[in-house]
Write a protein that holds these residues in place. Structure first.
Motif, PDB file in Angstrom:
ATOM      1  N   ALA A 179     -67.108  26.643  26.346  1.00  0.00           N
ATOM      2  CA  ALA A 179     -67.430  27.651  26.697  1.00  0.00           C
ATOM      3  C   ALA A 179     -65.620  28.591  27.807  1.00  0.00           C
ATOM      4  O   ALA A 179     -65.803  29.685  27.551  1.00  0.00           O
ATOM      5  N   ALA A 180     -65.338  27.304  28.137  1.00  0.00           N
ATOM      6  CA  ALA A 180     -63.822  27.490  28.586  1.00  0.00           C
ATOM      7  C   ALA A 180     -62.578  28.074  27.530  1.00  0.00           C
ATOM      8  O   ALA A 180     -62.140  29.195  27.681  1.00  0.00           O
ATOM      9  N   ALA A 181     -62.940  27.261  26.343  1.00  0.00           N
ATOM     10  CA  ALA A 181     -62.673  27.815  25.447  1.00  0.00           C
ATOM     11  C   ALA A 181     -62.423  29.322  24.343  1.00  0.00           C
ATOM     12  O   ALA A 181     -62.106  29.853  24.581  1.00  0.00           O
ATOM     13  N   LEU A 182     -64.004  29.292  25.133  1.00  0.00           N
ATOM     14  CA  LEU A 182     -64.277  30.797  24.118  1.00  0.00           C
ATOM     15  C   LEU A 182     -64.278  31.744  25.717  1.00  0.00           C
ATOM     16  O   LEU A 182     -62.888  33.756  25.022  1.00  0.00           O
ATOM     17  N   ALA A 183     -64.335  31.878  26.628  1.00  0.00           N
ATOM     18  CA  ALA A 183     -63.418  32.665  27.728  1.00  0.00           C
ATOM     19  C   ALA A 183     -61.673  32.717  27.682  1.00  0.00           C
ATOM     20  O   ALA A 183     -61.704  34.243  27.111  1.00  0.00           O
ATOM     21  N   ALA A 184     -61.196  31.971  27.250  1.00  0.00           N
ATOM     22  CA  ALA A 184     -59.733  32.012  27.334  1.00  0.00           C
ATOM     23  C   ALA A 184     -59.574  33.037  25.771  1.00  0.00           C
ATOM     24  O   ALA A 184     -58.800  34.196  25.741  1.00  0.00           O
ATOM     25  N   ALA A 185     -60.050  32.701  25.233  1.00  0.00           N
ATOM     26  CA  ALA A 185     -60.125  32.894  23.480  1.00  0.00           C
ATOM     27  C   ALA A 185     -60.837  34.649  23.369  1.00  0.00           C
ATOM     28  O   ALA A 185     -59.701  35.022  23.085  1.00  0.00           O
ATOM     29  N   ALA A 186     -61.309  35.454  24.188  1.00  0.00           N
ATOM     30  CA  ALA A 186     -61.855  36.597  25.040  1.00  0.00           C
ATOM     31  C   ALA A 186     -60.879  37.465  25.308  1.00  0.00           C
ATOM     32  O   ALA A 186     -60.647  38.438  25.155  1.00  0.00           O
ATOM     33  N   LEU A 187     -60.458  36.354  26.627  1.00  0.00           N
ATOM     34  CA  LEU A 187     -59.766  36.999  27.494  1.00  0.00           C
ATOM     35  C   LEU A 187     -57.934  37.154  26.430  1.00  0.00           C
ATOM     36  O   LEU A 187     -57.135  38.448  26.348  1.00  0.00           O
ATOM     37  N   ALA A 188     -57.466  36.408  25.841  1.00  0.00           N
ATOM     38  CA  ALA A 188     -56.568  36.413  24.904  1.00  0.00           C
ATOM     39  C   ALA A 188     -56.558  37.223  23.748  1.00  0.00           C
ATOM     40  O   ALA A 188     -55.920  38.228  24.225  1.00  0.00           O
ATOM     41  N   ASP A 189     -58.124  37.713  23.301  1.00  0.00           N
ATOM     42  CA  ASP A 189     -57.817  39.405  22.380  1.00  0.00           C
ATOM     43  C   ASP A 189     -57.551  40.143  23.111  1.00  0.00           C
ATOM     44  O   ASP A 189     -57.239  41.368  22.825  1.00  0.00           O
ATOM     45  N   THR A 190     -59.008  40.211  24.499  1.00  0.00           N
ATOM     46  CA  THR A 190     -58.190  41.421  25.026  1.00  0.00           C
ATOM     47  C   THR A 190     -56.820  42.026  25.304  1.00  0.00           C
ATOM     48  O   THR A 190     -56.557  42.745  25.347  1.00  0.00           O
ATOM     49  N   LEU A 191     -56.835  40.812  25.995  1.00  0.00           N
ATOM     50  CA  LEU A 191     -54.692  41.807  26.309  1.00  0.00           C
ATOM     51  C   LEU A 191     -54.164  41.708  25.299  1.00  0.00           C
ATOM     52  O   LEU A 191     -53.337  42.591  25.320  1.00  0.00           O
ATOM     53  N   THR A 192     -53.852  41.146  24.174  1.00  0.00           N
ATOM     54  CA  THR A 192     -53.408  41.687  22.882  1.00  0.00           C
ATOM     55  C   THR A 192     -53.764  43.273  22.341  1.00  0.00           C
ATOM     56  O   THR A 192     -53.115  43.532  22.347  1.00  0.00           O
ATOM     57  N   ALA A 193     -55.187  43.687  22.965  1.00  0.00           N
ATOM     58  CA  ALA A 193     -55.569  45.363  22.316  1.00  0.00           C
ATOM     59  C   ALA A 193     -54.908  45.997  23.699  1.00  0.00           C
ATOM     60  O   ALA A 193     -54.605  47.164  23.445  1.00  0.00           O
ATOM     61  N   VAL A 194     -54.434  45.392  25.256  1.00  0.00           N
ATOM     62  CA  VAL A 194     -54.021  46.268  26.047  1.00  0.00           C
ATOM     63  C   VAL A 194     -52.819  46.378  25.707  1.00  0.00           C
ATOM     64  O   VAL A 194     -52.041  47.677  25.602  1.00  0.00           O
ATOM     65  N   ARG A 195     -52.166  45.451  25.005  1.00  0.00           N
ATOM     66  CA  ARG A 195     -50.726  45.315  24.961  1.00  0.00           C
ATOM     67  C   ARG A 195     -50.288  46.267  23.992  1.00  0.00           C
ATOM     68  O   ARG A 195     -49.034  46.370  24.011  1.00  0.00           O
TER      69      ARG A 195
END
Length: 204
Positions: free
Chosen positions: A28-44
Motif C-alpha cells: 500500500a505504501a509503494a502504491l501511495a509513493a507511486a501515486a505521489l510521484a505521478d502527481t508531482l511529475t504532472a505538476v512539474r
C-alpha cells in the motif's frame, strides 16, 4: 498561480490503509509513493509555482516544502492555503490520472472565477482552487473524509458568495477496485506500473 499538493509521507501502516487487505502495508505504501510521484511529475509540467504541503518528509525537487500544521484536515488545509500567497489550486496525492493538461485547465478556470472545485466519485473532492487563499478559512468547519465533504465544501463556498466553477469528477484511490480503475486511466505512469508488479487477487 500556484499548485499545492497535499501529501503524507508514504510510510507502511500510515498511508492507503483501506487497501489492506488484500495489500500488505508495504505494498500500500509503494502504491501511495507511486501515486505521489505521478502527481508531482504532472505538476512539474505545468507553468506554475509549486508547493508540497507535507505530513512527514519526502524529497521533491522543484517544490517549495511546507509542512502541514493543525489538528484536523480542515484546519491543515486552511493553514496550507494561508501559508502561501496568491491564487492556489490544491490537489491531493490520490489521483495520479490528473495530467498536466487537466491541471493547466484548472488553473485557467481559476482565473475566471473565485474558486474551482473538483468532486471525487466517493463524495469528497480531489482539487480545490481559490483565487484568494484567505477563503481557505471556510474549510475549518467542513467535515472532511465523509461522503458529504464535496457537497458541504461547495455549500460553504457558495454561502460565502464565491463564484465556483466545477472541475471534472475524478475517481481517487481508496480501495483496490479504485486502484485498478485509476491505473487504466494512466497506464504509462508509475502508479500503473507499480500496481502491475504486485501479485494480488483477481477479484476484490
Amino acid at each position: 498561480m500556484r499548485i499545492t499538493v497535499i501529501a503524507k509521507q508514504p510510510v507502511p501502516g500510515r498511508v492507503k490503509t483501506r487497501l489492506c487487505p488484500p495489500c500488505s502495508p508495504e505494498q500500500a505504501a509503494a502504491l501511495a509513493a507511486a501515486a505521489l510521484a505521478d502527481t508531482l511529475t504532472a505538476v512539474r509540467a505545468v507553468a506554475a509555482d509549486r508547493t508540497l504541503l507535507l505530513d512527514g518528509e519526502y524529497p521533491a525537487d522543484g517544490f517549495d516544502i511546507c509542512h502541514q500544521r493543525g489538528d484536523g484536515l480542515g484546519e491543515r488545509l486552511a493553514n496550507g492555503f494561508a501559508d502561501r500567497p496568491g491564487p492556489t489550486l490544491l490537489i491531493g496525492m490520490d489521483t495520479p490520472q490528473a495530467d498536466p493538461e487537466l491541471l493547466g485547465a484548472a488553473l485557467a478556470w481559476l482565473g475566471q472565477a473565485d474558486a474551482v472545485l473538483g468532486a471525487a466519485e466517493d463524495g469528497g473532492w480531489w482539487a480545490l482552487g481559490l483565487r484568494d487563499p484567505a477563503h481557505g478559512e471556510l474549510l475549518r468547519d467542513v467535515p472532511m473524509s465523509t461522503p458529504d465533504t464535496g457537497r458541504l465544501t461547495a455549500l460553504a463556498l457558495a454561502g460565502a458568495g464565491l463564484r465556483v466553477l466545477p472541475l471534472p469528477v475524478l475517481r481517487d484511490v481508496d480501495t483496490l477496485a479504485d486502484a485498478r480503475a485509476v491505473a487504466t486511466m494512466a497506464p504509462g505512469g508509475w502508479f500503473a506500473r507499480t500496481l502491475a508488479g504486485i501479485d494480488l487477487p483477481v477479484t476484490t
